[in-house]
Design an enzyme around this catalytic site. Structure first.
Site, mmCIF file in Angstrom:
data_model
loop_
_atom_site.group_PDB
_atom_site.id
_atom_site.type_symbol
_atom_site.label_atom_id
_atom_site.label_comp_id
_atom_site.label_asym_id
_atom_site.label_seq_id
_atom_site.Cartn_x
_atom_site.Cartn_y
_atom_site.Cartn_z
ATOM 1 C CB SER A 116 -0.953 -0.051 1.199
ATOM 2 O OG SER A 116 -1.904 0.974 1.155
ATOM 3 C CG ASP A 239 -7.589 -2.037 -3.218
ATOM 4 O OD1 ASP A 239 -8.228 -1.396 -2.361
ATOM 5 O OD2 ASP A 239 -6.353 -2.078 -3.269
ATOM 6 C CG HIS A 295 -5.807 -1.980 0.334
ATOM 7 N ND1 HIS A 295 -5.140 -1.678 -0.835
ATOM 8 C CD2 HIS A 295 -5.104 -1.371 1.329
ATOM 9 C CE1 HIS A 295 -4.086 -0.931 -0.563
ATOM 10 N NE2 HIS A 295 -4.040 -0.719 0.741
#
Length: 300
Positions: A116, A239, A295
């Protein structure tokens, strides 16, 4: 073109891809050939926003189990969770660089696996510092082309249901608080408004720089990125935190609207090779893949 593959979000797939990177099947060797006995090149892990080193403990365990004796540096900036939000991206990447330089076991270089926001920090490290050098970089859902949303909130209420969140953030970042927000909220430095791209270019203090989006290009950024043996990028088809979800592949909304995406290999950035993406691709050193999980579960 790049090797593009789609797999389900099973930890075995992530481990397999990681193994390929570590062993050099995706480019470069991972054993230090000067050692009298085989020694695996160290790995640096970097967590994402609202995370800490513990977020990457599962991945650390995979690597240590599959490569006995390997050294894993599980990085953390400040106190982890809070610092990942309230420290600017520029401060975070500088602190990351200092911590890596201070670790003598990394002095001959290492591989990086970053999740991320951590994916952006790791790429910025390669472009701006790369000393000690990075050999292979794997980015799990790192928003390389930015986000047109609020990562802290989109995971709970996606833009199609809570458009007002993004609208309020638009007003803030396109107004007088732009610089202040970037200084005190990390994600503000990779927030990009395709409806007001001129303001983004003028005001953004991090993403526009590491993506070489301004007229004046930084040649060092490109030179450092193309020094990688492999750049491996993943995005998740499920996501809801990164908007758009294909940003990890350097895809983003075409300028002037927020519906249609410009594909990674048709963008001006790719065609003109601003940071070396086209070079890596043409030389077979760019690896693209997708997974299918939320995610936050990617490192698990």
């Amino acid at each position: 073109d790049s090797n593009v593959e789609m797999k389900p979000c099973f930890s075995t797939f992530v481990v397999t891809l990681l193994v390929l990177v570590l062993l050099g099947a995706l480019g470069g060797t991972s054993r230090l050939l000067t050692s009298p006995e085989p020694e695996y090149r160290p790995v640096v892990l970097m967590h994402g926003i609202v995370g800490s080193a513990s977020t990457m403990n599962t991945a650390k365990g995979w690597i240590e189990r599959d490569f006995p004796g390997i050294y894993v540096h599980n990085a953390e900036i400040g106190d982890g969770v809070v610092s990942s939000v309230i420290l600017s991206m520029n401060k975070q990447v500088s602190e990351l660089a200092a911590s890596l330089r201070a670790d003598p076991r990394l002095s001959r270089g290492f591989n990086m696996v970053c999740h991320s926001q951590g994916g952006l920090l790791c790429r910025a490290y390669v472009e701006r510092f790369n000393n000690p050098p990075v050999y292979n970089l794997m980015s799990w859902a790192g928003p390389n082309s930015g986000v047109y949303g609020v990562p802290l909130l989109n995971g709970y209420c996606p833009p199609d249901l809570c458009a007002y969140i993004d609208n309020r953030f638009d007003e803030l970042l396109n107004g007088k608080l732009n610089k202040e927000l970037q200084e005190h909220f990390s994600f503000a430095s990779y927030w990009k408004d395709p409806l007001d791209y001129a303001t983004y270019l003028a005001e953004n203090d991090f993403l526009a720089d590491i993506n070489n989006e301004r007229l004046q290009k930084n040649a060092t950024y490109r030179e450092n990125l193309i020094s990688l043996n492999t750049l491996a990028l993943q995005y998740s088809t499920a996501d809801r935190t990164v908007v758009p979800r294909t940003s990890p592949w350097f895809e983003f909304y075409s300028i002037g609207q927020d519906r249609t995406l410009t594909m990674w290999n048709t963008s001006e950035q790719y065609i003109e090779d601003w940071i070396g993406m086209r070079t890596l691709d043409e030389q077979g050193r760019l690896q693209l893949s997708t997974i299918n999980c939320s995610h936050g579960l990617i490192p698990d």
